[in-house]
Enzyme design. Sequence first.
Site, PDB file in Angstrom:
ATOM      1  N   GLU A 426      46.909  41.857  45.986  1.00  0.00           N
ATOM      2  CA  GLU A 426      47.659  42.574  47.487  1.00  0.00           C
ATOM      3  C   GLU A 426      45.780  42.501  47.808  1.00  0.00           C
ATOM      4  OE1 GLU A 426      49.607  45.683  47.348  1.00  0.00           O
ATOM      5  OE2 GLU A 426      50.974  45.573  45.823  1.00  0.00           O
TER       6      GLU A 426
HETATM    7  C1  LIG Z   1      49.065  40.007  37.471  1.00  0.00           C
HETATM    8  C2  LIG Z   1      48.447  39.599  39.049  1.00  0.00           C
HETATM    9  C3  LIG Z   1      50.134  39.203  39.984  1.00  0.00           C
HETATM   10  C4  LIG Z   1      50.491  38.740  40.849  1.00  0.00           C
HETATM   11  N1  LIG Z   1      51.183  39.298  41.978  1.00  0.00           N
HETATM   12  C5  LIG Z   1      51.424  38.279  42.783  1.00  0.00           C
HETATM   13  C6  LIG Z   1      53.159  38.720  43.591  1.00  0.00           C
HETATM   14  O1  LIG Z   1      53.758  38.865  43.103  1.00  0.00           O
HETATM   15  N2  LIG Z   1      53.100  38.152  44.817  1.00  0.00           N
HETATM   16  C7  LIG Z   1      52.221  36.782  44.964  1.00  0.00           C
HETATM   17  O2  LIG Z   1      52.924  36.475  45.958  1.00  0.00           O
HETATM   18  N3  LIG Z   1      51.364  37.106  44.874  1.00  0.00           N
HETATM   19  C8  LIG Z   1      50.541  37.624  43.001  1.00  0.00           C
HETATM   20  N4  LIG Z   1      49.155  37.424  42.881  1.00  0.00           N
HETATM   21  C9  LIG Z   1      48.357  36.420  43.417  1.00  0.00           C
HETATM   22  C10 LIG Z   1      47.668  37.071  44.015  1.00  0.00           C
HETATM   23  O3  LIG Z   1      47.501  38.054  44.978  1.00  0.00           O
HETATM   24  C11 LIG Z   1      46.203  36.474  44.161  1.00  0.00           C
HETATM   25  O4  LIG Z   1      45.846  36.254  42.631  1.00  0.00           O
HETATM   26  C12 LIG Z   1      45.253  36.878  45.309  1.00  0.00           C
HETATM   27  O5  LIG Z   1      45.802  36.705  46.047  1.00  0.00           O
HETATM   28  C13 LIG Z   1      43.983  36.182  44.723  1.00  0.00           C
HETATM   29  O6  LIG Z   1      44.413  34.901  45.266  1.00  0.00           O
HETATM   30  P1  LIG Z   1      43.558  33.512  43.785  1.00  0.00           P
HETATM   31  O7  LIG Z   1      43.127  34.287  42.637  1.00  0.00           O
HETATM   32  O8  LIG Z   1      44.385  32.047  43.940  1.00  0.00           O
HETATM   33  O9  LIG Z   1      42.513  33.546  44.385  1.00  0.00           O
HETATM   34  P2  LIG Z   1      41.245  32.331  45.617  1.00  0.00           P
HETATM   35  O10 LIG Z   1      42.484  32.301  46.724  1.00  0.00           O
HETATM   36  O11 LIG Z   1      41.179  31.517  44.920  1.00  0.00           O
HETATM   37  O12 LIG Z   1      39.718  33.092  45.728  1.00  0.00           O
HETATM   38  C14 LIG Z   1      38.713  32.876  44.013  1.00  0.00           C
HETATM   39  C15 LIG Z   1      38.040  34.040  45.180  1.00  0.00           C
HETATM   40  O13 LIG Z   1      37.426  33.569  46.027  1.00  0.00           O
HETATM   41  C16 LIG Z   1      36.902  34.457  47.170  1.00  0.00           C
HETATM   42  N5  LIG Z   1      37.416  34.305  48.065  1.00  0.00           N
HETATM   43  C17 LIG Z   1      38.383  33.562  48.475  1.00  0.00           C
HETATM   44  N6  LIG Z   1      37.767  33.104  50.067  1.00  0.00           N
HETATM   45  C18 LIG Z   1      36.871  33.637  50.404  1.00  0.00           C
HETATM   46  C19 LIG Z   1      36.394  33.528  52.068  1.00  0.00           C
HETATM   47  N7  LIG Z   1      37.003  32.990  52.541  1.00  0.00           N
HETATM   48  N8  LIG Z   1      35.156  34.988  51.693  1.00  0.00           N
HETATM   49  C20 LIG Z   1      35.023  34.910  50.632  1.00  0.00           C
HETATM   50  N9  LIG Z   1      35.272  34.446  49.241  1.00  0.00           N
HETATM   51  C21 LIG Z   1      36.573  34.404  49.370  1.00  0.00           C
HETATM   52  C22 LIG Z   1      38.201  35.561  46.636  1.00  0.00           C
HETATM   53  O14 LIG Z   1      38.237  37.046  46.661  1.00  0.00           O
HETATM   54  C23 LIG Z   1      37.922  35.060  45.340  1.00  0.00           C
HETATM   55  O15 LIG Z   1      37.008  35.995  44.313  1.00  0.00           O
HETATM   56  C24 LIG Z   1      48.689  37.966  41.679  1.00  0.00           C
HETATM   57  C25 LIG Z   1      48.080  37.405  40.838  1.00  0.00           C
HETATM   58  C26 LIG Z   1      48.049  38.298  39.415  1.00  0.00           C
HETATM   59  C27 LIG Z   1      46.728  37.763  39.127  1.00  0.00           C
END
Ligand SMILES: Cc1cc2nc3c(=O)[nH]c(=O)nc-3n(C[C@H](O)[C@H](O)[C@H](O)COP(=O)(O)OP(=O)(O)OC[C@H]3O[C@@H](n4cnc5c(N)ncnc54)[C@H](O)[C@@H]3O)c2cc1C
Length: 617
Positions: A426
């Site tokens: 979230e």
């Molecule tokens: C257990 C679990 C439950 C989940 N449930 C849902 C769900 O129900 N529905 C759903 O849609 N999604 C869900 N998600 C997805 C979750 O919301 C995402 O993991 C989250 O939004 C981050 O995306 P990502 O993991 O692809 O990280 P990325 O976006 O790839 O980011 C990786 C890292 O880079 C950082 N980063 C990215 N962009 C920037 C920036 N511009 N500036 C600085 N730092 C940055 C991030 O903060 C993070 O530390 C779930 C994930 C997990 C693991």
Amino acid sequence: MLPTASAQGSEALEVIEAAREAKWERPTVAGQLFLGRVLTPLLFPYTVQSDEDRRIGDAYCAKLEAFLKAEIDPDEIDRTGEMPPKVIQGLARLGCFGMKIPKEYGGLGFSQTNYNRAIQIVGSYCGSTAVWLSAHQSIGVPQPLKMFGTEEQKRKYLPRIAAGAISAFALTEPDVGSDPAKMSTTATPVDGGAAYRLNGQKLWCTNGPVAEVMVVMAQTPERVIGGKPRKQITAFIVERNMPGVEVVHRCMFMGIRGIQNGLLKFTNVKVPKENILWGLGRGLKLALMTLNTGRLTIPAACIGGSKRCLQIAREWANERQQWGGPIGGHEAIASKLGWMASHLFAMEAVVWLTSAWVDRGDLDIRIEAAMAKLFCTESAWTIVDHTLQIRGGRGYETANSLKGRGEKPIPVERIFRDARINRIIEGTSEIMHLFIAREALDPHIQLAFDMILPDRTFGQRVKAAARAALFYAGWYPRLWLPRLGFGRPKEIPPRLRGHWAFVEMTSKRLARALFHQMMIHQQKLEKRQMILFRIVDVGVDLFAMSATISRAVSLSSGSAGSTSSAVELADLFCDTARGRIRSNLANLNPSEDRKGYRIAHDLLKGSYSWLEEGIVR
Ligand SMILES: Cc1cc2nc3c(=O)[nH]c(=O)nc-3n(C[C@H](O)[C@H](O)[C@H](O)COP(=O)(O)OP(=O)(O)OC[C@H]3O[C@@H](n4cnc5c(N)ncnc54)[C@H](O)[C@@H]3O)c2cc1C
């Protein structure tokens, strides 16, 4: 996240900007701190739930607690990675899946406060169960449907969902995490626009593998707006039994192992146009607005987990004798306990105040909810880490192993694994910082918009410059004036008065710092994330201090008589927060930022590969 000239070319920023709630129709308490203003009349007295609402919450939480203790074994759920069906059925019987659904649609019609109280109780006991409930109704179908659905959609889905039909929210894709602009799931109109064909994949969809109904975000055909083709993201209600919906893989994680979460595939799923939520192209805005209040659930669960940790740490720090006395008597452990208790008090102050504001409905709480998410998930992580450290080797040992050798099965190892996800889902902590920074800068951006946007006429630019000059000529000098103490709440006890004066003065310093950094870096400020993050951290601590002082005042003057322990906790929290604030403001732009960035840049290019030598390849 900031609409600068350099960002104009960035599609990601444009998509997010277009989805932002642009208007501020109600006051924002936290947002005003960044302008150097403390809205004291909104902070005092501390807003609490009504007696009647409290009675409803008390009765429900008592039932819920009894059910959790009787029916749920969190360690068994963690070991097996399965939530027993009887637990879900029992939760459904208790109405847990309809807590936020209005009574007229078969739900319990709870206030935000009572919903969060229920999640706190569940979060204190079993992280997996809390996620089942929260994914279902904080971001799953009920919340957006309640906010944006048509009457027909509500009548069709809400009673089913309240009765226990599980729901989910599907935004993330393998290539789309924090940046939704790259979304590749598509919804193409067919049958003359009567339906849409959905194709694509959604990753990590919580409840996805068992959901009967879900909100799915997909790209619908681009529209030309302002002479430019614009990406359109639309929200669809998708039913699990629609042909073409498939669960490709169930994902497993380090913690919250009892959740159902999966990679979902949509192949030519035909969704009737009646299942569009709110309208074409409004999906991302819907997601962001849903999260504005949905975001308060994770902080509530964090409070539950942190209370459990405090109880474990207190008992063990009393019981465990080392070096001639209980470990709680050693200063290093005592200072951890003090940090935990004072931050837990502050977390509660922030969450219950913001929840009560949601229920009142007359304030814009988007910044406060994001602050609650950031502050509570980060604080809870430190609290669980301190708890593990205080438990020593036993903190690292599984509950099962402790039990196997005759010790109390205290599940700190599981709580630690369960808690880590809160800083990611979230909105990651980094994205929360950027979100708050964008909203904090909004008044300045609004003033600057007409001056920097390329399509504005000369006349519009001149008018905008005059408007900005007028605003800054009045606003900026006032940031240097001392506060004279007028309107300062008289009920603040002497112990906390200095802290309140600090909040008042430092909000002006914060506003100056933000303004100066804008002047120095101009449109490049967007790229100086560490500066923005420190500014945001100062704002978060000031808001937490305000809420904490107000709550302590309210508790110490309530009918229960003087509660000086609340003042003690608020005092310690404020001391700690002031230390962080001073350090952040004194070091907004340290040289290590630039050095670190340069090294990271070279590291990414491979210049430091020698540092990785000496490991198993
Ligand atoms: C257990 C679990 C439950 C989940 N449930 C849902 C769900 O129900 N529905 C759903 O849609 N999604 C869900 N998600 C997805 C979750 O919301 C995402 O993991 C989250 O939004 C981050 O995306 P990502 O993991 O692809 O990280 P990325 O976006 O790839 O980011 C990786 C890292 O880079 C950082 N980063 C990215 N962009 C920037 C920036 N511009 N500036 C600085 N730092 C940055 C991030 O903060 C993070 O530390 C779930 C994930 C997990 C693991």
